[in-house]
Design an enzyme around this catalytic site. Structure first.
Site, short mmCIF file in Angstrom:
data_model
loop_
_atom_site.label_atom_id
_atom_site.label_comp_id
_atom_site.label_asym_id
_atom_site.label_seq_id
_atom_site.Cartn_x
_atom_site.Cartn_y
_atom_site.Cartn_z
N THR A 95 59.42 -8.06 11.87
CA THR A 95 59.56 -9.51 12.03
C THR A 95 61.03 -9.90 11.87
OG1 THR A 95 59.19 -10.02 9.68
CG2 THR A 95 57.24 -9.81 11.07
N LYS A 124 66.45 -6.40 7.83
CA LYS A 124 67.44 -6.30 6.76
C LYS A 124 67.03 -7.06 5.50
CE LYS A 124 70.77 -7.31 9.68
NZ LYS A 124 70.24 -6.68 10.89
N GLU A 148 66.22 3.08 8.30
CA GLU A 148 67.34 3.44 9.17
C GLU A 148 67.74 2.28 10.08
OE1 GLU A 148 69.33 6.34 9.40
OE2 GLU A 148 70.44 4.99 10.70
N VAL A 151 70.62 -0.72 9.39
CA VAL A 151 72.07 -0.59 9.44
C VAL A 151 72.47 0.10 10.75
CG1 VAL A 151 74.14 0.30 8.30
CG2 VAL A 151 72.18 -0.38 6.93
N GLY A 205 73.83 -12.28 25.64
CA GLY A 205 72.76 -12.01 24.67
C GLY A 205 73.23 -11.25 23.44
N GLU A 208 73.72 -14.98 19.14
CA GLU A 208 72.63 -15.95 19.17
C GLU A 208 73.18 -17.33 19.53
OE1 GLU A 208 69.42 -15.16 18.20
OE2 GLU A 208 69.93 -13.09 17.74
N ASP A 219 75.73 -10.84 8.78
CA ASP A 219 74.99 -9.65 9.20
C ASP A 219 75.64 -8.39 8.61
OD1 ASP A 219 73.20 -8.13 11.22
OD2 ASP A 219 75.22 -7.45 11.73
N LYS A 223 74.33 -5.49 5.66
CA LYS A 223 74.41 -4.04 5.82
C LYS A 223 75.23 -3.39 4.70
CE LYS A 223 73.83 -4.55 10.80
NZ LYS A 223 74.55 -4.75 12.08
N GLY A 320 70.08 -3.45 20.11
CA GLY A 320 69.51 -3.21 21.43
C GLY A 320 68.05 -2.87 21.27
#
Lengths: 341, 341
Positions: A95, A124, A148, A151, A205, A208, A219, A223, A320
């Site tokens: 989600t 995350k 995995e 990050v 894309g 955002e 973001d 990480k 991606g």
């Protein structure tokens, strides 16, 4: 072994992993002896479905791609009931990320682990906010909490430190952890202004509609928190990480760096120093001669400084659909290889 | 679990892994629950020793570093008897590489696997010449044949494709597989002639007195063979790999490349094409913009082209006492993690 898989979230990543699993069905069986059936899917837009013998994934992909609700195998179970009562041995939590509360993903993760189901996630939120707590619940229930995908998606990071670099003490990790901002900085070097580049990144894309999470460094900060807690056992909160994004970088700054044979990069950094773990996210001028300077476009790269090997650098794709789908697959295969032990 | 380890060969790598194991004893126990005792060592210069309760490794390191023979726990067992009759569960094969016959290492490897002992090796001979056969014997005896140290020592390669890249189909691997020649080409760019650079490389210990194995590309050829057979299941022989070294590269060639924004690199290449695996070792002019072009000095780097992730590049150290020792440790830990399964 035949695994029963449940997906919470059927957005880009959920559909990505389904496409990969369908495409690679025979390959995975032949190469790894890996067989699977997807029996549960929950999505707030398309509905919750459950079939202990396996769902009709091609139909569901078609419906979701056409923005239609699911029509087959519908269930009254809400997400938590579905997680707890399904026959899944692996739950993929896919989600949206909420880096403030971690919800609702954190409830999904807790429900799965407490009911003895492995969690694989690219979210995350639970990883950055609650890793130590979730890992403990996972250990108590003899299942895995694998992250995995949180990050650098398509670039193996956690699994690299955990497996091939096992035995090395890692004292420092520095890297380009956000592909969107790296793309933007790369384009600005070609002469475009920040606002102009941001618009193109949104059209492509990469960014955002509300780009704050990327350009303000949030973001990357998530990480960095995950790396600090998992690789170095720091036990820090996301708010402990000093964070500055790229919004103040001007075309003039870019030119100034160039004149010094340097290049701006948004660098996430985690370093052990005198028994403490020091973290940061901020733009830095990197000398052309450093391996990270040559990493251009929507690419991620990390340099690990180790006691036995010196520096080891890995460069690969960031986000991606297929890349993040891969990170889910690789964690599922890790559970398969070790029989979840 | 407490592992009993035997070392066949107590040269640079054998002593390197011993130093790491002694240095990291507590770290390995705390972090991985890994405990060990070294019970058997065979070396043609220092003698064969065996003590089922554990050898006096600090004394042996001192003696070997002073070029003295071992004096404690001597045994009449020859290498094969020592491997077969010792209480070791893991044998590290660390003798010299022979890329023609694979001997005597191949006999050590076979004896260990047939008597139900795991093999960890940095010896390219058995891996390049007999991998499929040895892997079969290992599988039959439910033990591992692990060879991370045979390709780029300190840079994780085999374990990267095996673990963190699991699930990806790798269609191409291209890389700088020999640190010595990469060092030499890097130095030639600064203006020195081939012969001059070779002399310095020999003085620094990068190149052997007889440098043929490095400069003619034979070392890289062995690694290409291993990658082709292990990662792509090619089933080829080392003599199937077309091979050209760097001996013909002149200062003029270096200058010509520079004028085209390119740089000479000795590239090992393995590629799947129309169902065949195409391999080669040869000097190539690489554009400055490619990640491999920036890799200078005695460093190794490989780019994996994959179906799900596109290109993933790893850069790290090549040979070295501690770096190769690390590759042995990481394979030992892999056996420990999976209880040898």
């Amino acid at each position: 072994m035949k695994h029963t898989i449940g997906l919470i979230g059927f957005g880009t990543v959920g559909r990505g992993i389904c496409e990969i699993l369908l495409d690679k069905k025979n390959y995975l069986k032949e190469k790894y002896g890996f067989e699977f059936v997807i029996t549960a899917v929950a999505d707030f837009a398309f509905g919750n479905v459950y079939n202990p013998d396996g769902l009709d994934i091609p139909l569901m992909l078609k419906q979701a791609n056409e923005k239609q609700k699911f029509t087959k195998d519908l269930t009254d179970y809400d997400n938590i009931k579905l997680i707890k009562n399904s026959n899944c041995d692996i739950i993929c939590e896919l989600t949206y990320t909420d880096l403030t509360s971690g919800g609702p993903a954190i409830d999904h993760v807790r429900a799965a682990l407490e009911s003895g189901k492995h969690i694989v996630t690219s979210n995350k939120g639970p990883a950055a906010l609650f890793y130590p707590e979730m890992k403990k619940i996972a250990d108590q229930n003899n299942v895995k909490f694998l992250i995995e995908g949180t990050v650098c998606a398509g670039t193996p990071v956690i699994n690299l430190t955990d497996g091939p670099l096992a035995g090395c003490d890692i004292s420092k990790i520095r890297g380009i952890l956000n592909g969107t901002t790296n793309y933007m900085l790369s384009e600005m070097e070609k002469g475009m202004a920040y606002e102009e580049v941001l618009k193109i990144a949104q059209e492509l894309g990469y960014a955002e509609a509300d780009p704050t999470g990327d350009v303000e460094g949030h973001d990357a900060r998530g990480k960095v928190t995950i790396l600090a807690n998992i690789v170095m056992g720091a036990g820090i909160k996301i708010t402990d990480v000093p964070c500055r994004g790229i919004t103040k970088i001007t075309s003039e700054d870019i030119e100034n760096a160039k004149a010094q044979n340097k290049r701006w990069k948004l660098i996430g950094s985690v370093e052990k120093k005198d028994g403490k773990v020091i973290t940061s996210v901020s733009p830095e001028m990197i000398d052309y001669s450093h391996p990270l300077a040559g990493v251009m476009g929507a690419t991620n790269a990390l340099t690990f400084t180790t006691d036995l090997l010196g520096d080891v650098t890995i460069v690969g794709p960031g986000a991606g659909k297929i890349e993040t789908g891969f990170s889910i697959l690789t964690d599922i295969l890790s559970i398969h290889r070790t029989n979840g032990k």
